[in-house]
Enzyme design. Sequence first.
Site, PDB file in Angstrom:
ATOM      1  N   HIS A 100      -3.184 -16.274  -9.952  1.00  0.00           N
ATOM      2  CA  HIS A 100      -2.019 -15.508  -9.487  1.00  0.00           C
ATOM      3  C   HIS A 100      -1.321 -16.392  -8.466  1.00  0.00           C
ATOM      4  CE1 HIS A 100       0.646 -12.584  -7.796  1.00  0.00           C
ATOM      5  NE2 HIS A 100       0.060 -12.656  -6.617  1.00  0.00           N
TER       6      HIS A 100
ATOM      7  N   SER B 190      -4.858  -7.847  -2.390  1.00  0.00           N
ATOM      8  CA  SER B 190      -4.683  -8.809  -1.283  1.00  0.00           C
ATOM      9  C   SER B 190      -4.753 -10.247  -1.789  1.00  0.00           C
ATOM     10  CB  SER B 190      -5.768  -8.604  -0.231  1.00  0.00           C
ATOM     11  OG  SER B 190      -5.996  -7.240   0.012  1.00  0.00           O
TER      12      SER B 190
ATOM     13  N   GLY C 200       0.818  -1.216   0.000  1.00  0.00           N
ATOM     14  CA  GLY C 200       0.000   0.000   0.000  1.00  0.00           C
ATOM     15  C   GLY C 200       0.847   1.259   0.000  1.00  0.00           C
TER      16      GLY C 200
HETATM   17  N1  NAD Z   1      -1.708  -9.544  -6.112  1.00  0.00           N
HETATM   18  C1  NAD Z   1      -0.390  -9.465  -6.166  1.00  0.00           C
HETATM   19  O1  NAD Z   1       0.198  -9.604  -7.243  1.00  0.00           O
HETATM   20  C2  NAD Z   1       0.357  -9.200  -4.882  1.00  0.00           C
HETATM   21  C3  NAD Z   1       1.730  -8.891  -4.879  1.00  0.00           C
HETATM   22  C4  NAD Z   1       2.362  -8.627  -3.650  1.00  0.00           C
HETATM   23  C5  NAD Z   1       1.632  -8.694  -2.465  1.00  0.00           C
HETATM   24  N2  NAD Z   1       0.301  -9.027  -2.520  1.00  0.00           N
HETATM   25  C6  NAD Z   1      -0.521  -9.127  -1.323  1.00  0.00           C
HETATM   26  O2  NAD Z   1      -0.836  -7.811  -0.858  1.00  0.00           O
HETATM   27  C7  NAD Z   1      -1.168  -7.889   0.515  1.00  0.00           C
HETATM   28  C8  NAD Z   1      -0.422  -6.803   1.278  1.00  0.00           C
HETATM   29  O3  NAD Z   1       0.954  -7.103   1.313  1.00  0.00           O
HETATM   30  P1  NAD Z   1       1.934  -6.216   2.222  1.00  0.00           P
HETATM   31  O4  NAD Z   1       3.300  -6.709   1.992  1.00  0.00           O
HETATM   32  O5  NAD Z   1       1.599  -4.781   2.029  1.00  0.00           O
HETATM   33  O6  NAD Z   1       1.440  -6.654   3.693  1.00  0.00           O
HETATM   34  P2  NAD Z   1       1.594  -5.810   5.025  1.00  0.00           P
HETATM   35  O7  NAD Z   1       1.401  -6.770   6.147  1.00  0.00           O
HETATM   36  O8  NAD Z   1       2.837  -4.989   4.976  1.00  0.00           O
HETATM   37  O9  NAD Z   1       0.342  -4.799   4.994  1.00  0.00           O
HETATM   38  C9  NAD Z   1      -0.978  -5.191   5.188  1.00  0.00           C
HETATM   39  C10 NAD Z   1      -1.695  -4.030   5.850  1.00  0.00           C
HETATM   40  O10 NAD Z   1      -3.098  -4.327   5.918  1.00  0.00           O
HETATM   41  C11 NAD Z   1      -3.577  -3.800   7.149  1.00  0.00           C
HETATM   42  N3  NAD Z   1      -4.864  -4.429   7.480  1.00  0.00           N
HETATM   43  C12 NAD Z   1      -5.101  -5.666   7.971  1.00  0.00           C
HETATM   44  N4  NAD Z   1      -6.428  -5.870   8.110  1.00  0.00           N
HETATM   45  C13 NAD Z   1      -7.046  -4.731   7.694  1.00  0.00           C
HETATM   46  C14 NAD Z   1      -8.393  -4.336   7.567  1.00  0.00           C
HETATM   47  N5  NAD Z   1      -9.403  -5.155   7.919  1.00  0.00           N
HETATM   48  N6  NAD Z   1      -8.659  -3.100   7.107  1.00  0.00           N
HETATM   49  C15 NAD Z   1      -7.661  -2.245   6.751  1.00  0.00           C
HETATM   50  N7  NAD Z   1      -6.359  -2.585   6.837  1.00  0.00           N
HETATM   51  C16 NAD Z   1      -6.056  -3.798   7.293  1.00  0.00           C
HETATM   52  C17 NAD Z   1      -2.456  -4.094   8.139  1.00  0.00           C
HETATM   53  O11 NAD Z   1      -2.571  -3.270   9.295  1.00  0.00           O
HETATM   54  C18 NAD Z   1      -1.225  -3.783   7.288  1.00  0.00           C
HETATM   55  O12 NAD Z   1      -0.814  -2.427   7.438  1.00  0.00           O
HETATM   56  C19 NAD Z   1      -0.811  -9.323   0.959  1.00  0.00           C
HETATM   57  O13 NAD Z   1      -1.988 -10.114   0.983  1.00  0.00           O
HETATM   58  C20 NAD Z   1       0.128  -9.792  -0.122  1.00  0.00           C
HETATM   59  O14 NAD Z   1       0.155 -11.201  -0.245  1.00  0.00           O
HETATM   60  C21 NAD Z   1      -0.333  -9.255  -3.687  1.00  0.00           C
END
Ligand code: NAD
Length: 308
Positions: free
Chosen positions: A175, A119, A12
Amino acid sequence: MKLGLIGIGKVGSQILTDIQYLNLFSDIVVIDTNEQLARGEVVDHQHAQGLKSTSHIRINSGDYADLVDADVIVVTASIATDPNLPDRTALTKGNVAVVTDVMNRIHAVTQQPLIVFVSNPVDTITYVATQVNDYPNEKIMGTGTLLESSRFRTLIAKHYDIDPKSVEGFVIGEHGQHAVPVWSKTTIAGMSLDEFELLSNKASINRTAITQQIDKVSFDVFHDKGWTNVAIAKTTVELVKSLMLNEKSILPLTSLAKNGRLAVSLPTLVTRQGVEHVFQIALDETEQQQFEQAQAYIQQTINTHYHK
Ligand SMILES: NC(=O)c1ccc[n+]([C@@H]2O[C@H](COP(=O)([O-])OP(=O)(O)OC[C@H]3O[C@@H](n4cnc5c(N)ncnc54)[C@H](O)[C@@H]3O)[C@@H](O)[C@H]2O)c1
């Protein structure tokens, strides 16, 4: 235009950084259950606005009520990820709860914005998002295999030592481990790979080895730096730009399948209104088999972790 960004962790925050310089949004609302983190990221980004290259836009941490006039919402909210996870599907149970909560909170405020899920596991999460309430299905999509498609072009280009943008190719399916590179439709500047190899005198490519790399490289990055965020952020920002400018791009995104039982990536025409058309493209025998396996895997994940 207004963007909502739900989840301001590693992915994010990189999206926020990149999207700030897109100069497309006048307002960005950041929401995270970790309110302190959201405040910190917002203020850090605001501090760049005293510099000439940064536009003065309103970036604020906020609440769902602030999304009432949002044009698009990007969701990266997730339970904690871990480089040692066996597969993204290990996040399913926790993130089904997250997406259910997020969709209900958005729905209570507005049903207007497009919603882009990042996510993981993104196919299952995108599917669940369409099932939580009566939010319009065509407005819900996930980045799907858009990221794998960029990795695929990069891997091919690296082998031939050329610009990845000269490679036309994409990945469909899940994915994750069941991503399906569509070799049968991959070209370089309009040339088939065989023609390109013949005319360029480059060594022939090992398709099996490249196919095996497409998902593995993400775990290499995950292992080495602890997370992946740069390429997925750029992927998401390009998608959001295409949607907001109504570019009518055709991209390998995940959205609700025709049978209504899962979400899977296929080339998808997207507009300012959301998903307009999903192309059920012709595949060769191997690709078709792999695509069916991908769908079966996603279906199994949904059946195991999500009972409506
Ligand atoms: N689709 C893709 O190609 C791809 C690529 C990379 C990462 N991702 C996914 O993206 C997601 C985020 O990864 P990241 O490295 O930023 O993780 P991260 O743990 O750094 O960040 C996740 C954030 O979500 C917040 N969160 C949790 N529950 C919440 C809710 N109900 N409402 C609002 N915020 C909430 C947490 O507080 C945290 O800040 C993961 O699921 C990861 O697997 C997807």
